[in-house]
Motif scaffolding. Structure first.
Motif, PDB file in Angstrom:
ATOM      1  N   PRO A 172       0.815  -1.187   0.018  1.00 30.90           N
ATOM      2  CA  PRO A 172      -0.033  -0.047   0.117  1.00 30.90           C
ATOM      3  C   PRO A 172       0.870   1.186   0.035  1.00 30.90           C
ATOM      4  CG  PRO A 172      -0.033  -1.175   1.934  1.00 30.90           C
ATOM      5  CD  PRO A 172       0.530  -2.035   1.347  1.00 30.90           C
ATOM      6  N   ALA A 173       2.020   1.240   0.503  1.00 30.27           N
ATOM      7  CA  ALA A 173       3.047   2.519   0.515  1.00 30.27           C
ATOM      8  C   ALA A 173       3.232   2.748  -0.869  1.00 30.27           C
ATOM      9  CB  ALA A 173       4.326   1.979   1.367  1.00 30.27           C
ATOM     10  N   ILE A 174       3.763   1.585  -1.770  1.00 37.24           N
ATOM     11  CA  ILE A 174       4.044   1.709  -3.197  1.00 37.24           C
ATOM     12  C   ILE A 174       2.863   2.500  -3.674  1.00 37.24           C
ATOM     13  CG2 ILE A 174       4.501   0.671  -5.294  1.00 37.24           C
ATOM     14  CD1 ILE A 174       6.331  -1.346  -3.488  1.00 37.24           C
ATOM     15  N   LEU A 175       1.591   2.020  -3.635  1.00 40.78           N
ATOM     16  CA  LEU A 175       0.413   2.572  -4.395  1.00 40.78           C
ATOM     17  C   LEU A 175       0.062   3.891  -3.846  1.00 40.78           C
ATOM     18  CD1 LEU A 175      -2.060  -0.593  -4.131  1.00 40.78           C
ATOM     19  CD2 LEU A 175      -0.768   0.234  -6.141  1.00 40.78           C
ATOM     20  N   SER A 176       0.261   4.490  -2.670  1.00 46.57           N
ATOM     21  CA  SER A 176       0.131   5.621  -2.286  1.00 46.57           C
ATOM     22  C   SER A 176       1.260   6.595  -2.859  1.00 46.57           C
ATOM     23  CB  SER A 176       0.335   5.815  -0.623  1.00 46.57           C
ATOM     24  OG  SER A 176       0.213   6.868  -0.389  1.00 46.57           O
ATOM     25  N   LEU A 177       2.257   6.079  -3.141  1.00 47.10           N
ATOM     26  CA  LEU A 177       3.242   7.089  -3.937  1.00 47.10           C
ATOM     27  C   LEU A 177       2.682   7.037  -5.187  1.00 47.10           C
ATOM     28  CD1 LEU A 177       6.573   5.787  -2.758  1.00 47.10           C
ATOM     29  CD2 LEU A 177       5.569   7.987  -2.148  1.00 47.10           C
ATOM     30  N   LYS A 178       2.415   6.038  -6.104  1.00 47.48           N
ATOM     31  CA  LYS A 178       1.665   6.242  -7.252  1.00 47.48           C
ATOM     32  C   LYS A 178       0.318   6.875  -7.240  1.00 47.48           C
ATOM     33  CE  LYS A 178       2.418   2.562  -9.922  1.00 47.48           C
ATOM     34  NZ  LYS A 178       2.376   1.110 -10.571  1.00 47.48           N
ATOM     35  N   SER A 179      -0.155   6.884  -6.378  1.00 43.25           N
ATOM     36  CA  SER A 179      -1.431   7.560  -6.308  1.00 43.25           C
ATOM     37  C   SER A 179      -1.297   9.073  -6.501  1.00 43.25           C
ATOM     38  CB  SER A 179      -2.375   7.535  -5.222  1.00 43.25           C
ATOM     39  OG  SER A 179      -1.937   8.162  -3.975  1.00 43.25           O
ATOM     40  N   MET A 180       0.138   9.776  -6.133  1.00 47.34           N
ATOM     41  CA  MET A 180       0.309  11.075  -6.284  1.00 47.34           C
ATOM     42  C   MET A 180       0.836  11.518  -7.634  1.00 47.34           C
ATOM     43  SD  MET A 180       1.820  11.749  -2.455  1.00 47.34           S
ATOM     44  CE  MET A 180       2.932  10.255  -2.510  1.00 47.34           C
ATOM     45  N   ALA A 297       8.743  -5.062  -6.710  1.00 47.73           N
ATOM     46  CA  ALA A 297       9.211  -4.378  -7.817  1.00 47.73           C
ATOM     47  C   ALA A 297       8.357  -4.111  -8.806  1.00 47.73           C
ATOM     48  CB  ALA A 297      10.547  -5.051  -8.223  1.00 47.73           C
ATOM     49  N   TYR A 298       7.573  -5.136  -9.390  1.00 49.33           N
ATOM     50  CA  TYR A 298       6.714  -4.969 -10.305  1.00 49.33           C
ATOM     51  C   TYR A 298       5.785  -4.047 -10.183  1.00 49.33           C
ATOM     52  CZ  TYR A 298       4.119  -6.637 -14.490  1.00 49.33           C
ATOM     53  OH  TYR A 298       3.503  -6.934 -15.688  1.00 49.33           O
ATOM     54  N   LYS A 299       5.301  -3.814  -8.711  1.00 48.05           N
ATOM     55  CA  LYS A 299       4.046  -3.010  -8.357  1.00 48.05           C
ATOM     56  C   LYS A 299       4.833  -1.656  -8.273  1.00 48.05           C
ATOM     57  CE  LYS A 299       1.260  -4.226  -5.182  1.00 48.05           C
ATOM     58  NZ  LYS A 299       0.013  -4.123  -5.570  1.00 48.05           N
ATOM     59  N   ALA A 300       5.850  -1.312  -8.182  1.00 50.50           N
ATOM     60  CA  ALA A 300       6.546  -0.079  -8.065  1.00 50.50           C
ATOM     61  C   ALA A 300       6.883   0.490  -9.506  1.00 50.50           C
ATOM     62  CB  ALA A 300       7.952   0.007  -7.343  1.00 50.50           C
ATOM     63  N   VAL A 301       7.013  -0.447 -10.239  1.00 50.71           N
ATOM     64  CA  VAL A 301       7.359   0.159 -11.600  1.00 50.71           C
ATOM     65  C   VAL A 301       6.180   0.666 -12.345  1.00 50.71           C
ATOM     66  CG1 VAL A 301       8.337  -0.557 -13.959  1.00 50.71           C
ATOM     67  CG2 VAL A 301       9.445  -1.543 -12.051  1.00 50.71           C
ATOM     68  N   PRO A 302       6.270   1.868 -13.223  1.00 47.31           N
ATOM     69  CA  PRO A 302       5.062   2.264 -13.890  1.00 47.31           C
ATOM     70  C   PRO A 302       4.604   1.258 -15.021  1.00 47.31           C
ATOM     71  CG  PRO A 302       6.774   3.899 -13.766  1.00 47.31           C
ATOM     72  CD  PRO A 302       7.326   2.798 -13.331  1.00 47.31           C
ATOM     73  N   VAL A 303       3.398   0.944 -15.189  1.00 47.06           N
ATOM     74  CA  VAL A 303       2.955   0.061 -16.152  1.00 47.06           C
ATOM     75  C   VAL A 303       2.290   0.797 -17.439  1.00 47.06           C
ATOM     76  CG1 VAL A 303       1.571  -1.932 -16.673  1.00 47.06           C
ATOM     77  CG2 VAL A 303       2.262  -1.646 -14.242  1.00 47.06           C
ATOM     78  N   PRO A 304       2.829   0.522 -18.575  1.00 46.26           N
ATOM     79  CA  PRO A 304       2.237   1.215 -19.633  1.00 46.26           C
ATOM     80  C   PRO A 304       1.195   0.571 -19.841  1.00 46.26           C
ATOM     81  CG  PRO A 304       3.757  -0.566 -20.403  1.00 46.26           C
ATOM     82  CD  PRO A 304       3.859  -0.245 -18.796  1.00 46.26           C
ATOM     83  N   PRO A 305       0.002   1.594 -20.331  1.00 45.65           N
ATOM     84  CA  PRO A 305      -1.301   1.142 -20.864  1.00 45.65           C
ATOM     85  C   PRO A 305      -1.227   0.067 -21.780  1.00 45.65           C
ATOM     86  CG  PRO A 305      -0.539   3.272 -22.045  1.00 45.65           C
ATOM     87  CD  PRO A 305       0.495   2.861 -21.053  1.00 45.65           C
ATOM     88  N   ALA A 306      -2.508  -0.468 -21.928  1.00 44.46           N
ATOM     89  CA  ALA A 306      -2.599  -1.750 -23.248  1.00 44.46           C
ATOM     90  C   ALA A 306      -2.506  -1.078 -24.356  1.00 44.46           C
ATOM     91  CB  ALA A 306      -3.997  -2.611 -22.465  1.00 44.46           C
ATOM     92  N   ALA A 307      -2.097  -2.037 -25.253  1.00 45.97           N
ATOM     93  CA  ALA A 307      -1.586  -1.413 -26.566  1.00 45.97           C
ATOM     94  C   ALA A 307      -3.188  -1.155 -27.435  1.00 45.97           C
ATOM     95  CB  ALA A 307      -0.994  -2.530 -27.499  1.00 45.97           C
ATOM     96  N   ASN A 308      -4.301  -1.470 -27.142  1.00 47.39           N
ATOM     97  CA  ASN A 308      -5.178  -1.044 -27.666  1.00 47.39           C
ATOM     98  C   ASN A 308      -5.502   0.439 -27.543  1.00 47.39           C
ATOM     99  OD1 ASN A 308      -6.162  -1.569 -25.204  1.00 47.39           O
ATOM    100  ND2 ASN A 308      -7.845  -2.616 -25.615  1.00 47.39           N
ATOM    101  N   GLY A 309      -5.366   1.043 -26.420  1.00 50.65           N
ATOM    102  CA  GLY A 309      -5.265   2.422 -26.261  1.00 50.65           C
ATOM    103  C   GLY A 309      -6.676   3.202 -26.822  1.00 50.65           C
ATOM    104  N   ALA A 310      -6.398   4.092 -27.385  1.00 48.62           N
ATOM    105  CA  ALA A 310      -7.219   4.990 -27.972  1.00 48.62           C
ATOM    106  C   ALA A 310      -8.048   4.552 -29.313  1.00 48.62           C
ATOM    107  CB  ALA A 310      -6.745   6.283 -28.454  1.00 48.62           C
TER     108      ALA A 310
END
Length: 347
Positions: A172-180, A297-310
């Protein structure tokens, strides 16, 4: 209501940003959650009392040292603590599964693994104490209640508990940082809404489920990133599998301990009549540590959006929700930018 704020009909929508005053569905409760928790608490305590006296009573036609009597003591200890956990969950959240809920209105894998290990180890300690108190284990056959607490917990088991708790606090600490952080693009959120089959709420980069939709089992395996909502998080799958295997192996080792009534050899400096809980090898501990490290580590790394996108074709991805999955049964349509309400809760 002006045209800008008028909601569009049909389809999931993506929400980003800060809460504004908006009405939300009211949950009806026939009684305070504590009223539902009290019967469970009474049952759990009653099971604990029965468990404490079971070796003295014995199973029909069996003595206190009968293998099945000890195994049943362990099983009743598991059941008693499970009911007490349910009582806590119902008393706090009003739901039996509330102990697994995160503040994002989703099921939490880190909470699940902490609860599993805590439940198993505390149940084992309770059963060992009861068996030793009634001299039902060979190690405590002569001293009874006086040495009921003479139990040795292997360092490997303490390490596993430490890893689980540390991971449960770090996630949850990692998610808290990503929420900002800055929220994903609107097109990425629209695509996520179509995959999820419901509105997508984002706090920073973190996915938060709407109040009206309860947590779903698939939360344990889906990405926590809003832009990747509806996709499988392979680190969660890996951690769930490793935890389940190691937990099941240790459960089998505990059943063997209670069935035979004989624990392992006491380490140097430990009294000979001490009950030794089963020891896991260092390899298992390393495996669990690597699993949790990869998960965090996987949770902390930014995840790119899925390829289908817009470029998502809403028509080709439309489906109706299956009964019982907690999602409204309506076809999907492209999400639309609306006034941005706050997700149901903060991280």
């Amino acid at each position: 209501m002006n045209a800008q704020n008028a909601p569009l009909r049909g389809g999931p929508k993506a929400y980003v940003g800060v809460r504004t005053a908006m009405p939300k569905p009211q949950k009806s409760h026939s009684a305070h959650p504590l009223m539902g928790a009290i019967p469970l608490l009474v049952v759990g305590l009653a099971l604990g009392v029965i468990d404490a006296l079971l070796p003295n009573w014995g199973l029909p036609g069996a003595a206190a040292k009968d293998p099945m009597t000890r195994v049943v003591v362990f099983a009743v200890a598991l059941l008693a603590l499970y009911v007490l956990l349910m009582a806590i969950s119902v008393g706090v959240s009003g739901k039996v599964s509330g102990v697994f809920w995160s503040s994002r209105n989703t099921y939490s894998l880190s909470r699940l693994q902490v609860v599993l290990w805590t439940w198993l180890i505390l149940s084992a300690l309770m059963a060992v104490v009861v068996c030793r108190a009634w001299s039902a284990l060979d190690a405590g056959s002569s001293d009874g209640l006086a040495t009921a607490l003479d139990i040795y917990i292997p360092p490997e088991l303490l390490t596993i508990m430490g890893i689980s708790i540390a991971s449960g606090a770090a996630a949850p600490a990692i998610l808290s940082l990503k929420s900002m952080a800055n929220a994903p693009s609107q097109s990425a959120l629209d695509a996520a809404a179509a995959r999820v089959g419901a509105d997508v709420h984002a706090v920073g980069k973190v996915f938060v489920r709407s109040d009206w939709c309860p947590p779903l089992f698939k939360d344990l395996f889906e990405s926590d990133d809003a832009a990747a909502a509806g996709t499988i998080d392979i680190s969660k799958v890996q951690q769930f599998a490793v935890t389940l295997v190691l937990w099941s192996v240790y459960l089998a080792m505990l059943i063997h301990l209670f069935y035979t009534g004989v624990s392992g050899k006491a380490p140097a400096g430990v009294a000979a009549n001490t009950t030794i809980l089963p020891q896991l090898s260092d390899t298992f501990v390393y495996l669990l540590a690597i699993s949790h490290a990869g998960y965090l580590a996987y949770k902390a790394v930014p995840v790119p959006p899925a390829a289908n996108g817009a470029h998502l074709d809403a028509a080709s991805n439309a489906r109706s929700a299956q009964p019982g999955d907690g999602i409204p049964q309506s076809p999907l349509k492209p999400s639309t930018v609306l006034p941005r309400p706050l997700p149901p809760s903060t991280i």
